[in-house]
Write a protein that holds these residues in place. Structure first.
Motif, PDB file in Angstrom:
ATOM      1  N   ALA A  69      22.072  36.442 -23.490  1.00  0.00           N
ATOM      2  CA  ALA A  69      20.948  35.815 -24.202  1.00  0.00           C
ATOM      3  C   ALA A  69      21.366  34.487 -24.828  1.00  0.00           C
ATOM      4  CB  ALA A  69      20.428  36.766 -25.274  1.00  0.00           C
ATOM      5  N   GLN A  70      22.542  34.465 -25.441  1.00  0.00           N
ATOM      6  CA  GLN A  70      23.023  33.232 -26.078  1.00  0.00           C
ATOM      7  C   GLN A  70      23.229  32.121 -25.051  1.00  0.00           C
ATOM      8  OE1 GLN A  70      23.406  32.420 -29.212  1.00  0.00           O
ATOM      9  NE2 GLN A  70      22.841  34.415 -30.055  1.00  0.00           N
ATOM     10  N   ALA A  71      23.716  32.491 -23.865  1.00  0.00           N
ATOM     11  CA  ALA A  71      23.949  31.488 -22.822  1.00  0.00           C
ATOM     12  C   ALA A  71      22.636  30.868 -22.353  1.00  0.00           C
ATOM     13  CB  ALA A  71      24.675  32.137 -21.644  1.00  0.00           C
ATOM     14  N   LEU A  72      21.593  31.682 -22.233  1.00  0.00           N
ATOM     15  CA  LEU A  72      20.290  31.159 -21.806  1.00  0.00           C
ATOM     16  C   LEU A  72      19.685  30.238 -22.870  1.00  0.00           C
ATOM     17  CD1 LEU A  72      18.913  34.404 -20.194  1.00  0.00           C
ATOM     18  CD2 LEU A  72      19.240  32.265 -18.993  1.00  0.00           C
ATOM     19  N   ILE A  73      19.846  30.604 -24.132  1.00  0.00           N
ATOM     20  CA  ILE A  73      19.326  29.754 -25.215  1.00  0.00           C
ATOM     21  C   ILE A  73      20.090  28.429 -25.254  1.00  0.00           C
ATOM     22  CG2 ILE A  73      19.064  29.579 -27.728  1.00  0.00           C
ATOM     23  CD1 ILE A  73      18.810  32.713 -27.644  1.00  0.00           C
ATOM     24  N   TYR A  74      21.401  28.509 -25.068  1.00  0.00           N
ATOM     25  CA  TYR A  74      22.226  27.298 -25.075  1.00  0.00           C
ATOM     26  C   TYR A  74      21.825  26.363 -23.936  1.00  0.00           C
ATOM     27  CZ  TYR A  74      26.408  24.378 -24.977  1.00  0.00           C
ATOM     28  OH  TYR A  74      27.270  23.318 -24.983  1.00  0.00           O
TER      29      TYR A  74
END
Lengths: 166, 177
Positions: free
Chosen positions: B86-91
């Motif tokens: 999830a963090q990678a997609l937001i980044y």
């Protein structure tokens, strides 16, 4: 108020239709009954508040829950809001048992809610989907229509599990 | 009273282009207006490959559900791995919108738990689940065509199987000569 209105109607009826014919009182009573039915037997479409009994529309095992706390707003919960409820009826082999206190998301509400295009959406019944504290659904399927307003309320998981989106 | 009726009739019969109050109320309209800012399918697949997500599956949503075009299912090996997806997609969404006045991020749901995280980036919805949650919810069976029908058929076959009842009586079995 209702009693006053009914008594006023009956008085007016007696004064107007008193000496016309034999069939007229019968006619008036039917009209009077119809107006009273339309006014007083209609379901009151209000907020979901304490002691409101709601239908459970997932396969978590509960059938009916009773709201004991609405987690948003002074008056009560509406479409898409989260409530705390107590399980009143449950299937014998379900995941939740009778008497358990659970969280639930209101997916259908009898009270109308306005949409951004000017229309209003309202349902025939009050229904919830049971979730845990983190918002994960307890059941794996959601039955019946679910409004797309849940997407704005960040309940995409419930929309994903639902079969029909209104 | 007349003013209210006049306003209502104007709203009903006026063109949709003449209603600026609509814009911004619906998240869908806002997303559609700035679709090029949010993540598309190729970018999401690239990010999921980079973070080593297991069993990535792209499911096209049926036409009667107009709230999304694609659903992407990805499995994480642990709670930390699911959160990392999830963090990678937001980044990636932040990197894509660098230099924009008003940044628009995909909405993330379920980040506290870490078992099932949903990243809603407009027309593509990404579900990052751990292995137990993916087996439990069985989203492929729900969204692939004919998946639910197969489940119903299995239930029907189970119901039609004749089960012999146990003999719970205390009496010994009588032999009829």
């Amino acid at each position: 108020m209702a009693a006053i209105f009914a008594s006023r109607c009956s008085r007016v009826g007696r004064s107007l239709f008193g000496g016309l014919s034999n069939s007229s009182p019968g006619l008036f009573t039917t009209l009077h009954e119809m107006t009273c039915k339309n006014m007083f037997s209609q379901q009151q479409r209000t907020f979901i508040q304490m002691r409101t009994v709601l239908k459970v529309v997932d396969n978590s095992g509960a059938k009916k829950v009773m709201c004991i706390q609405a987690l948003k707003g002074k008056k009560g919960a509406r479409l898409g809001d989260t409530i705390i409820a107590s399980v009143k009826e449950a299937h014998p082999n379900g995941k939740v048992k009778k008497g358990k206190v659970v969280y639930g998301v209101v997916v259908r509400a009898a009270m109308q809610k306005g949409r951004c295009d000017g229309s209003e959406v309202k349902f025939d019944d009050n229904a919830v989907v049971l979730v845990d504290k983190q918002g994960q659904p307890i059941g794996t399927r959601v039955f019946g229509p679910v409004p797309h307003e849940l997407r704005q309320k960040k309940h995409v998981k419930i929309l994903t599990l639902a079969g029909h989106i209104a | 009273m007349l003013g209210v009726i006049r306003a209502r009739t104007w709203l009903r019969y006026s063109e949709p282009l003449l209603q600026p109050w609509k814009v911004g109320f619906s998240s869908l309209s806002a997303i559609d207006g700035r679709k090029h800012h949010l993540l598309n399918l190729q970018e999401i697949e690239t990010v999921l490959t980079d973070v080593k997500a297991d069993d990535v599956k792209v499911i096209p949503v049926p036409k009667h559900c107009d709230w999304a075009d694609f659903m992407v299912l990805a499995t994480g090996r642990s709670t930390w791995h699911v959160k990392n997806i999830a963090q990678a997609l937001i980044y990636k969404a932040k990197q894509k919108q660098r230099g924009v006045e008003r940044m628009m991020l995909p909405s993330v749901e379920g980040q506290a738990g870490g078992k099932w995280i949903v990243i809603d980036s407009g027309k593509v919805i990404v579900h990052a689940l751990d292995e137990k949650a993916r087996a439990y919810y069985n989203l492929e069976g729900l969204w692939t065509p004919g998946g639910i029908q197969n489940e119903h058929d299995e239930d029907l076959q189970k119901a039609l199987v004749k089960v012999r009842r146990k003999n719970n009586s205390k009496k010994p079995a009588q032999k009829n000569a």
